[in-house]
Design a protein around this motif. Sequence first.
Motif: not given
Length: 259
Positions: A16, A18-19, A22-23, A55, A96, A204, A206, A212, A240
């Motif tokens: 995770e 990449a996520y 942001r979250y 991660t 996410d 998110v 998927h 996104d 976001g």
Amino acid sequence: MTRAAGLTVVIPAHNEAAYLPRYLPTVLASLTQWEESSGERGEVIVVDNASTDTTAEVAASFGVRVISESGRSIGRVRNSGAAVAGGRRLFFTDADVALPLEAITAAATAMDEGAVGGAIPPLYTPKRLGARLLCAYWDHYRTAHSGAQGVAQFATAVAFNTVGGYRDDLFMSEDIDFFRRLTAHGRATAAPVAILDELFAWFVDHWSGMGDFSCVVAYDGDEPAGFAYSASSPLAAIGGAPPPTSRTTATPPPTCSPE
């Protein structure tokens, strides 16, 4: 001397990196609001589940506690986080998911008022027909059985341990199974299980290639509630799209029922 945590957020995370940037800030913002209003201290535990990316390093960069669980079972991962949690209240969400600012405060308040636990129910709107059919089935199942997914579930530590936590032998639906047992425990002890329909999280997408975000709203009875955007939402501060934060009488957003 560090005060003991009054509430622990547990986040399972497999690849995770990449996520999380942001979250995870939305989780921290929600936890901070609860800390400021309650005067208590909270903690976030990210459970790195055999990730092959960064991660663990990304999570640690936000100052949260990171532990490892190599077993590829989402139930086991959540249980591993709960096993080392210091809080008497537990809040489970995913890496996410963007939480509304009021989420943790509302969950903690529900538990403080006697609930053994609860959830913030989602509604997904993916594009692909197969995913929409799955969502439509879940809409029906949740309405009929008062189920709740692990996107945002919470429980007192006592109740969590009493029902045995999440089953680690289920490949999926361990969250639905947990909530069923939590609800049964609540009925047996004459304690409520709180479905926080006034709140909702963003999840998110998927499945459908929508980008996104997939819209996640709460139910108002049997129909999805209308919503309004808020410029003060956690996502607004991190670039976001702002999630809906309050219900209105506006036209409801589209459900994920197939056309």
